[in-house]
Scaffold this active site. Structure first.
Site, PDB file in Angstrom:
ATOM      1  N   GLY A   3       0.858  -1.179   0.000  1.00 17.96           N
ATOM      2  CA  GLY A   3       0.000   0.000   0.000  1.00 17.96           C
ATOM      3  C   GLY A   3       0.896   1.231   0.000  1.00 17.96           C
ATOM      4  N   ALA A   4       0.565   2.188  -0.863  1.00 13.40           N
ATOM      5  CA  ALA A   4       1.482   3.306  -1.104  1.00 13.40           C
ATOM      6  C   ALA A   4       1.909   4.044   0.178  1.00 13.40           C
ATOM      7  CB  ALA A   4       0.854   4.258  -2.120  1.00 13.40           C
ATOM      8  N   LYS A  23      -3.794  -0.161  -8.589  1.00 16.21           N
ATOM      9  CA  LYS A  23      -3.712  -1.607  -8.802  1.00 16.21           C
ATOM     10  C   LYS A  23      -4.328  -2.030 -10.138  1.00 16.21           C
ATOM     11  CE  LYS A  23      -2.067  -3.943  -6.746  1.00 16.21           C
ATOM     12  NZ  LYS A  23      -0.673  -4.365  -7.031  1.00 16.21           N
ATOM     13  N   ASP A  56      -1.563   4.752  -6.188  1.00 19.32           N
ATOM     14  CA  ASP A  56      -0.138   4.667  -5.860  1.00 19.32           C
ATOM     15  C   ASP A  56       0.636   5.880  -6.355  1.00 19.32           C
ATOM     16  OD1 ASP A  56      -1.213   1.771  -6.023  1.00 19.32           O
ATOM     17  OD2 ASP A  56       0.580   1.741  -4.763  1.00 19.32           O
ATOM     18  N   ARG A 102      10.224  -1.121  -4.821  1.00 20.01           N
ATOM     19  CA  ARG A 102       8.978  -1.095  -5.596  1.00 20.01           C
ATOM     20  C   ARG A 102       8.932   0.239  -6.347  1.00 20.01           C
ATOM     21  NH1 ARG A 102       3.588  -3.210  -3.120  1.00 20.01           N
ATOM     22  NH2 ARG A 102       3.304  -3.657  -5.343  1.00 20.01           N
TER      23      ARG A 102
END
Ligand code: MRU
Length: 367
Positions: A54-55, A255, A244, A90
């Site tokens: 999760g961002a 997503k 994000d 990421r």
């Protein structure tokens, strides 16, 4: 949020005052386990393997990972190594780079012996800021849910469709897309959530369903392809998702599968809202399709699936012919034109450069 008798955030400092505790999200919904991170390498691994995800949460985890790195090596080389290691974990969520930059700015101006303490302080502030931001998003978004309820004549329930997990597990607390849902539920507005399962990592089926259930919010898990059908039949009052990275022009990266939901919502006349904290806005770019790097993850997330068998054991099973290759694009971009509005901690605005500039005038300088 509450888990059993205890209130939890998703990340916190352990009693020793320096190691970092997280909820291992890979084990949910079957087992609630916390894990202790003691080094930069462990923090980076937790982000890469999605023990934390999760961002906003990976931003917070990166900040604490930086602090752990400064404890071990506060030299200029240590700063460079921490930055490279964390940023490589990421690529899509901009919060991660934002948090790493925040801590870097603080520590670079200090002598080596003061860097670890300052990094821990800034990491703690980033966590507290995230909680306050999400609580405010909850208030602004709750007004939209209430308006939908009023439009229905305060009859029945407000059906919200969400994708992935943008709840408290994806942040330090409250969540982004789910914060308005919790606020509405707590205020007595009857709200029900359609939770997209969100293949391949199933954040909706595993995490969104788990946290909504813990809070007593009525919800139903659906397969990813069901949303359009539900929208056509008037069973969704609004879509509410996280992001994000959102560009300064309002393009929304989230997503994989979010774009398809936005297309269906547009066709069915269902409002499509995106909830986001300020640090998720990338002020350096406009065109989400061309300028946001899309993470590609391992193919085995697509070719296999894990779950609990009848004996209660967690098992991993294959889904596809062994010889078939699989592609695993983790995010997609929804163009601003498909987004009804953005919900931020500063209020609700159009998904456009003008809309965002109106809320964040100090950030909207020319690029
Ligand atoms: O790959 P993940 O699980 O980290 O992706 C998370 C999402 O896409 C969320 O919707 C996004 O980070 C917003 S979280 C508040």
């Amino acid at each position: 949020m509450r888990v059993g008798e205890r209130r939890y955030r998703t990340i916190w400092l352990a009693d020793d005052g320096w190691s970092v505790e997280i909820i291992d999200q890979r084990r949910l919904p079957h087992t609630f386990v916390t894990e202790r991170l003691v080094s930069l390498a462990e923090a980076a691994e937790a982000i890469r393997t999605m023990a934390v995800r999760g961002a906003p949460l990976i931003g917070a985890a990166a900040a604490y990972g930086f602090a752990l790195a400064m404890r071990a090596d506060p030299s200029d080389d240590g700063i460079a190594a921490a930055r490279t290691t964390l940023i490589a974990t990421r690529p899509t969520a901009v919060n991660l780079r934002w948090a790493v930059d925040e801590v870097t700015t603080v520590v670079r101006q200090l002598p080596a012996e003061r860097r670890a303490g300052a990094a821990y302080r800034r990491a703690g502030e980033i966590c507290d800021e995230d909680v306050a931001i999400n609580a405010a998003i909850g208030d602004h978004g709750c007004a939209l849910i209430e308006a939908a309820w009023v439009e229905k004549g305060r009859a029945g329930r407000v059906n919200v469709l969400t994708h992935c997990n943008a709840g408290w597990l994806a942040t330090v607390d409250w969540g982004t897309a789910l914060a308005p849902v919790y606020r509405a539920h707590d205020a007595g507005i009857p709200v029900h959530v359609w939770a997209d399962e969100t293949r391949p990592r199933n954040q909706g089926a595993a995490l969104t369903a788990w946290e909504l259930g813990r809070h007593g919010v009525p919800h139903t898990v659906i397969v990813d392809n069901a949303g359009g059908h539900l929208m056509q039949r008037g069973l969704v009052d609004l879509c509410l998702v996280g992001t994000d990275r959102t560009t300064r022009a309002g393009d929304v990266c989230n997503k994989i599968g979010t774009y398809l939901k936005a297309l269906a919502a547009g066709d069915a006349g269902v409002p499509f809202y995106v909830a986001l904290p300020g640090p998720t806005i990338d002020w350096t770019i406009r065109d989400g399709l061309r300028e946001i790097p899309i993470e590609e993850r391992a193919a085995d997330e697509v070719t296999t699936i894990s779950g609990r068998d009848a004996q209660g054991r967690i098992v991993n099973v294959g889904l596809t012919p062994e010889a078939s290759p699989a592609a695993n694009y983790a995010f997609d971009v929804t163009p601003a034109r498909l987004v009804s509005a953005l919900i931020t901690e500063r209020g609700v605005c159009a998904a456009s450069e003008e809309g965002l500039a109106g809320l964040y005038p100090e950030r909207a300088t020319a690029v």
